[in-house]
Design a protein around this motif. Structure first.
Motif, short mmCIF file in Angstrom:
data_model
loop_
_atom_site.label_atom_id
_atom_site.label_comp_id
_atom_site.label_asym_id
_atom_site.label_seq_id
_atom_site.Cartn_x
_atom_site.Cartn_y
_atom_site.Cartn_z
N THR A 1 1.47 -7.47 3.11
CA THR A 1 0.32 -6.44 2.86
C THR A 1 0.10 -5.57 4.25
O THR A 1 0.09 -6.20 5.40
CB THR A 1 -0.89 -7.07 2.88
OG1 THR A 1 -1.37 -8.20 3.53
CG2 THR A 1 -0.94 -7.83 1.28
N PRO A 2 -0.22 -4.23 4.14
CA PRO A 2 -0.37 -3.67 3.08
C PRO A 2 1.21 -3.07 2.32
O PRO A 2 1.13 -2.42 1.52
CB PRO A 2 -1.11 -2.38 3.36
CG PRO A 2 -0.51 -1.95 4.77
CD PRO A 2 -0.39 -3.45 5.37
N SER B 1 1.85 -0.68 -7.27
CA SER B 1 0.17 -0.57 -7.13
C SER B 1 -0.67 -1.89 -7.49
O SER B 1 -1.57 -1.97 -7.24
CB SER B 1 -0.44 0.61 -7.96
OG SER B 1 0.69 1.60 -7.96
N GLY C 1 -3.57 -4.73 -1.33
CA GLY C 1 -3.73 -4.01 -0.41
C GLY C 1 -3.26 -2.65 -0.45
O GLY C 1 -3.00 -1.74 0.65
N ARG C 2 -2.45 -2.26 -1.63
CA ARG C 2 -1.76 -0.76 -1.98
C ARG C 2 -2.82 -0.10 -2.29
O ARG C 2 -3.90 -0.41 -3.01
CB ARG C 2 -0.62 -0.90 -2.71
CG ARG C 2 0.81 -1.54 -2.55
CD ARG C 2 0.62 -2.84 -1.86
NE ARG C 2 1.94 -3.17 -1.68
CZ ARG C 2 2.33 -4.55 -0.87
NH1 ARG C 2 1.32 -5.10 -0.71
NH2 ARG C 2 3.39 -4.69 -0.63
N SER C 3 -2.62 1.06 -1.82
CA SER C 3 -3.55 2.48 -2.18
C SER C 3 -2.92 3.61 -2.55
O SER C 3 -1.44 3.69 -2.27
CB SER C 3 -4.54 2.53 -1.07
OG SER C 3 -3.74 3.00 -0.03
N GLY C 4 -3.32 4.55 -2.96
CA GLY C 4 -2.73 5.95 -3.26
C GLY C 4 -2.04 5.89 -4.56
O GLY C 4 -3.00 5.40 -5.50
N GLU C 5 -1.18 6.55 -4.85
CA GLU C 5 -0.58 6.97 -6.08
C GLU C 5 -0.09 5.63 -7.10
O GLU C 5 0.03 4.64 -6.42
CB GLU C 5 0.70 7.74 -6.07
CG GLU C 5 0.40 9.21 -5.55
CD GLU C 5 1.49 10.05 -5.69
OE1 GLU C 5 2.51 9.92 -6.38
OE2 GLU C 5 1.53 11.07 -5.05
N GLU C 6 -0.33 5.70 -8.29
CA GLU C 6 0.35 4.99 -9.33
C GLU C 6 2.14 4.98 -8.98
O GLU C 6 2.85 5.83 -9.33
CB GLU C 6 0.09 5.14 -10.64
CG GLU C 6 0.73 4.26 -11.82
CD GLU C 6 -0.26 3.20 -11.95
OE1 GLU C 6 -1.22 3.01 -11.18
OE2 GLU C 6 0.20 2.29 -12.75
N ASP D 1 1.35 10.28 0.82
CA ASP D 1 0.48 9.44 -0.17
C ASP D 1 1.23 8.63 -1.04
O ASP D 1 0.55 8.20 -2.08
CB ASP D 1 -0.23 10.68 -1.24
CG ASP D 1 -1.73 9.84 -1.38
OD1 ASP D 1 -1.76 8.91 -0.52
OD2 ASP D 1 -2.27 10.20 -2.38
N TRP D 2 2.36 8.08 -0.91
CA TRP D 2 3.00 6.96 -1.69
C TRP D 2 3.56 6.18 -0.88
O TRP D 2 4.16 6.45 0.18
CB TRP D 2 3.75 7.42 -2.85
CG TRP D 2 5.01 8.26 -2.56
CD1 TRP D 2 5.20 9.40 -2.41
CD2 TRP D 2 6.31 7.72 -2.56
NE1 TRP D 2 6.42 9.79 -2.04
CE2 TRP D 2 7.20 8.79 -2.35
CE3 TRP D 2 6.87 6.42 -2.66
CZ2 TRP D 2 8.61 8.39 -2.23
CZ3 TRP D 2 8.24 6.04 -2.71
CH2 TRP D 2 9.09 7.08 -2.15
#
Ligand code: FAD
Length: 330
Positions: free
Chosen positions: A108-109, A221, A225-230, A50-51
């Motif tokens: 991206t991403p 982050s 296009g980035r998602s998930g954790e900081e 998730d990162w």
């Protein structure tokens, strides 16, 4: 005998990919070899649960018209976009917002996306660490650590690897090319990827730092296009990295986190360190590329052309143009 010249490109960073793409589009047969599991080289993204974090190249410019046109194709394909971070500069006691007219692009991403896009139309042999090349009567052969000498005979070998990694492949075959590669001084860089459970409240998304061990800070982050954790990324300055290249990651992390803390950065939940042994070239050469048509051996890469993503892409293209002039008779 194969009427279409078959060429080997060693290195599937952006220089090797740009070179191979142009040769392939011109109708030549091209095999790309890379020791890594996937293409992209220093346009790289570390992935975890998730990162993800771009821990090599942070962004790229597109000033040259040909590279601008290429980046526009990447944007259309959804593999690159503009990144307009809130940019600061920390300089001793002064800290200021840096108004910038520079257009900064990112993959991206993830930063690897343009390389994956280019590689998708090419024949890429991953996990092939080329340790020797030799020239026989019927062409060039390459030897990888994983598969030994390959039977394929290549009409030319094009090295698109960092200068220090080109030297051992060249020194007996082309001493002058080896000397050129030896003349490029490449420096290391420590990268520290920080993971946070909640958004970090700082007034900037990226910062150039001209004090202490840090050189660059970025909120990964904040890129499109980035998602998930900081996720945040710290790069140490080249001089500091060189002086601490053999340090344990824990010591490096301690120093970089302390410097980040002095600029207002909180302690992360977790961190991951990465040591780039060959990050940049100081000073970068401005030769474009090198090509020896009489033996069919060439060099391209950022270190020959300004030391950045844009220069690397242009270097690969310049080499392809010279190779095509040698192989494709009008
Ligand atoms: P590379 O990307 O290094 O590709 C070389 C490839 O060759 C690699 O994939 C490697 O695995 C392969 N290889 C090496 N030896 C062998 C072998 N013997 N056999 C098979 N394969 C081999 N540029 C910017 O424009 N903006 C930035 O913000 C920026 N920041 C950076 C920050 C860091 C920490 C680093 C490390 C680089 C940064 N750069 C930046 C520089 C940029 O990443 C490079 O200029 C560019 O990616 C170089 O591309 P290249 O194809 O020349 O080399």
């Amino acid at each position: 005998m194969n009427p279409v010249p078959h060429l080997a490109v060693i290195g599937s960073g952006i220089a090797g990919l740009s070179c191979a793409t142009m040769l392939h589009r011109a109708g030549l047969e091209v095999s790309l070899f890379d020791k890594a599991r996937s293409p992209g080289g220093r346009m790289s993204t570390r992935r975890g649960d998730d990162w993800q974090c771009d821990h090599g190249a942070q962004y790229f410019t597109a000033r040259h018209p040909e590279f601008r046109a290429e980046v526009a194709r990447w944007q259309q394909a959804g593999v690159a976009d503009l990144w307009a971070p809130r940019l600061w500069r920390f300089d001793g006691d002064s800290r200021e917002h840096r108004a910038s007219t520079v257009e900064r692009f990112v993959g991206t991403p993830a930063m690897t996306a343009p390389a994956r896009y280019l590689a998708s139309t090419l024949s890429v042999h991953a996990q092939s660490n080329i340790q020797q090349i030799r020239r026989e009567a019927h062409g060039w052969q390459v030897c990888s650590a994983e598969y030994g000498w390959l039977e394929t005979r290549f009409a030319a070998v094009l090295l698109a690897v960092p200068a220090p990694q080109a030297v051992p492949l060249l020194h007996q075959l082309a001493p002058e090319l080896a000397a050129l590669a030896r003349s490029a001084v490449m420096r290391g860089c420590w990268a520290l990827m920080l993971r946070f459970a909640a958004p970090v409240n700082l007034s900037f998304d990226a910062a150039f730092v001209n004090q202490g061990p840090l050189r660059w800070i970025a909120r990964n982050s904040s890129k499109p296009g980035r998602s998930g954790e900081e996720i945040w990324l710290l790069h140490a300055r080249a001089e500091w990295s060189e002086a601490h290249l053999e340090d344990e990651p824990e010591r490096v992390a301690e120093a970089l986190l302390d410097a980040f803390g002095q600029l207002g950065g909180p302690a992360p939940q977790e961190w991951t360190a990465h040591r780039w042994r060959y990050a940049d070239t100081e000073p970068p050469l401005e030769k474009g590329c090198a090509w020896r048509p009489e033996i069919g051996l060439g060099l391209c890469g950022d270190w020959l052309n300004g030391g950045k993503v844009e220069g690397a892409w242009l270097s690969g293209r310049a080499l392809a143009e010279r190779v095509l002039r040698s192989f494709v008779k009008c």
